[in-house]
Design an enzyme around this catalytic site. Structure first.
Site, PDB file in Angstrom:
ATOM      1  N   ASP A  10     -31.098  77.491  24.905  1.00 34.33           N
ATOM      2  CA  ASP A  10     -30.828  77.909  23.517  1.00 34.33           C
ATOM      3  C   ASP A  10     -29.561  77.214  23.037  1.00 34.33           C
ATOM      4  OD1 ASP A  10     -31.015  79.355  21.082  1.00 34.33           O
ATOM      5  OD2 ASP A  10     -29.556  80.798  21.812  1.00 34.33           O
ATOM      6  N   SER A  11     -29.393  77.211  21.713  1.00 31.28           N
ATOM      7  CA  SER A  11     -28.175  76.633  21.126  1.00 31.28           C
ATOM      8  C   SER A  11     -26.966  77.544  21.330  1.00 31.28           C
ATOM      9  CB  SER A  11     -28.374  76.406  19.634  1.00 31.28           C
ATOM     10  OG  SER A  11     -28.671  77.634  18.999  1.00 31.28           O
ATOM     11  N   CYS A  73     -34.999  78.984  21.219  1.00 35.38           N
ATOM     12  CA  CYS A  73     -34.222  78.650  20.023  1.00 35.38           C
ATOM     13  C   CYS A  73     -35.217  78.216  18.953  1.00 35.38           C
ATOM     14  CB  CYS A  73     -33.265  77.505  20.360  1.00 35.38           C
ATOM     15  SG  CYS A  73     -32.441  76.783  18.924  1.00 35.38           S
ATOM     16  N   GLU A 152     -22.913  85.660  15.904  1.00 32.24           N
ATOM     17  CA  GLU A 152     -21.847  85.228  16.825  1.00 32.24           C
ATOM     18  C   GLU A 152     -20.519  85.886  16.569  1.00 32.24           C
ATOM     19  OE1 GLU A 152     -21.811  81.014  16.178  1.00 32.24           O
ATOM     20  OE2 GLU A 152     -23.801  81.791  15.727  1.00 32.24           O
TER      21      GLU A 152
END
Lengths: 261, 261
Positions: A10-11, A73, A152
């Site tokens: 995933d990023s 992702c 995030e």
């Protein structure tokens, strides 16, 4: 029977929502997870860049001797999956196919909404894949470029998250189901449910991927039949909020390793 | 006297807030502006990537025969300015130096806040530069990673912007001045003023850069003394919200060109 781990890419930490579901559904499997937190977010990057970064991620996982790879992702799935499948001789699962399979098997979904990053929505990958497999389905797309960065920041259940989601979902009315087309979005599931109410099914791609992966491992006879689960988490940048989010999601004291790629 | 244009480089349209001030302060000057919207945001990219992209931007502007270059991007200034100054034989102005100069000349600023992207705050470029030049000054830094993406969404004066800014500024109390360390942030100036009240001076780097540039052109005797202003805007991706933001800021019918770099 195959004890080698499942590789996940995933990023950032969004893919952790997928890891959580895999862990629930396939408790015996070992997992190596790579999050490219140094280069997050992918949503605003060019197709060429995303392909290059996804290749690097896959090569890192191949060195860890994984048996299959999950690209957890949305952006990397929609921009790079077709390309990397032609390059590497290993089963690679993205986030779209398992979800389309799930919708196909449900008869009652006729109107569907998709929310995702700018890059994913622009690529039109979801709508194309859904309509290739399912007739007479109505698809509404909405790019929500702020949601992954908000996740995030850990802003997934505050007043700001609620307002942003209400604003993004203004145009998505009267759908039978909403696909969370970015693996960060299940972090907002509570707020999304509040905004949309009970009538709309919220499709968490983590769950559809876990189901799809289980079937694939069985079909290929590469399941791990002994309880032997080991989760190795690698991030390309470990000085980030992501670590807290990951720990909260998985509710275990994860050891985070630094990956140099 | 030198009719060649001023070159400006930014990761997106944030630098437009600087262009606006240059246009006010130096109405005779021609300007070529390059916004790397295709690769926005720079805030979360690595130092190496930012240097590479800034070099590409400068080389594009050099081909347009510019006389000086303004790096109107906080992240590119803090990560790449030192490097590119050593490579290219042209005066290059970043966003930090003009602002430090401004604070140095004001005697009343003793406690200062800096808000910027993650990359800029992590580099500690602002605090280092301020303390190198000014003694006995207290600096508080705060990364605000959501603000630049919010600006691109056009969410600069809604309830979401207000809540996000209040949350980010919670820890910044009792400062004499707040530096808007990312060129997108003047778009939030109204909301920031509401949150901080009148006691705190808000330093818009666009204004300090315009003042600094004016002095530099005069010192080098390369001003354009005839009214001959021409603004050429190049973006690496023109399918974006940025175009609307730029037009709103400049209040002119700008022609946007696509740059292939």
């Amino acid at each position: 029977m195959d004890k080698r781990p499942i590789g996940m890419f995933d990023s950032g930490v969004g893919g952790m929502t997928v890891l959580k579901e895999i862990k629930n559904k396939l408790p015996n499997e070992n997992i190596v997870y790579l999050g490219d937190t140094k280069r997050f977010p992918y949503g605003s990057k060019s197709k060429e860049t995303i392909i290059e970064l996804t290749k690097k991620g896959i090569e890192f996982l191949l060195k860890k001797n994984v048996k299959i790879i999950i690209i957890a992702c949305g952006t990397a799935t929609s921009q790079a999956l077709d390309v990397v499948r032609k390059i590497y001789n290993i089963p690679i699962i993205g986030i779209i196919e398992p979800t389309v399979e799930y919708i196909y098997n449900k008869q009652n979904i006729k109107r569907i909404g998709v929310i995702a990053t700018n890059g994913t929505i622009r690529s039109n990958g979801w709508e194309k894949s859904i309509k290739e497999k399912i007739n007479n389905i109505f698809v509404t797309n909405k790019a929500c470029p702020l949601l992954a960065p908000m996740a995030e920041e850990g802003w997934t259940n505050n007043e700001i998250a609620k307002l942003a989601i209400s604003k993004y979902l203004e145009d998505i009315n009267n759908v039978d189901a909403l696909i969370l087309g970015c693996t960060h979005y299940p972090l907002f599931e509570g707020v999304i449910k509040q905004v949309l109410g009970d009538k709309t099914e919220i499709i968490n791609t983590g769950k559809t991927i876990a189901e799809f992966t289980k079937k694939l491992l069985k079909d290929k006879n590469i399941e791990n039949k002994e309880l032997n689960n080991d989760y190795k988490i690698y991030l390309t940048d470990i000085e980030c909020n992501f670590v807290n989010i990951a720990k909260e999601l998985i509710k275990e004291d994860l050891i985070i390793n630094k990956a140099e790629i």
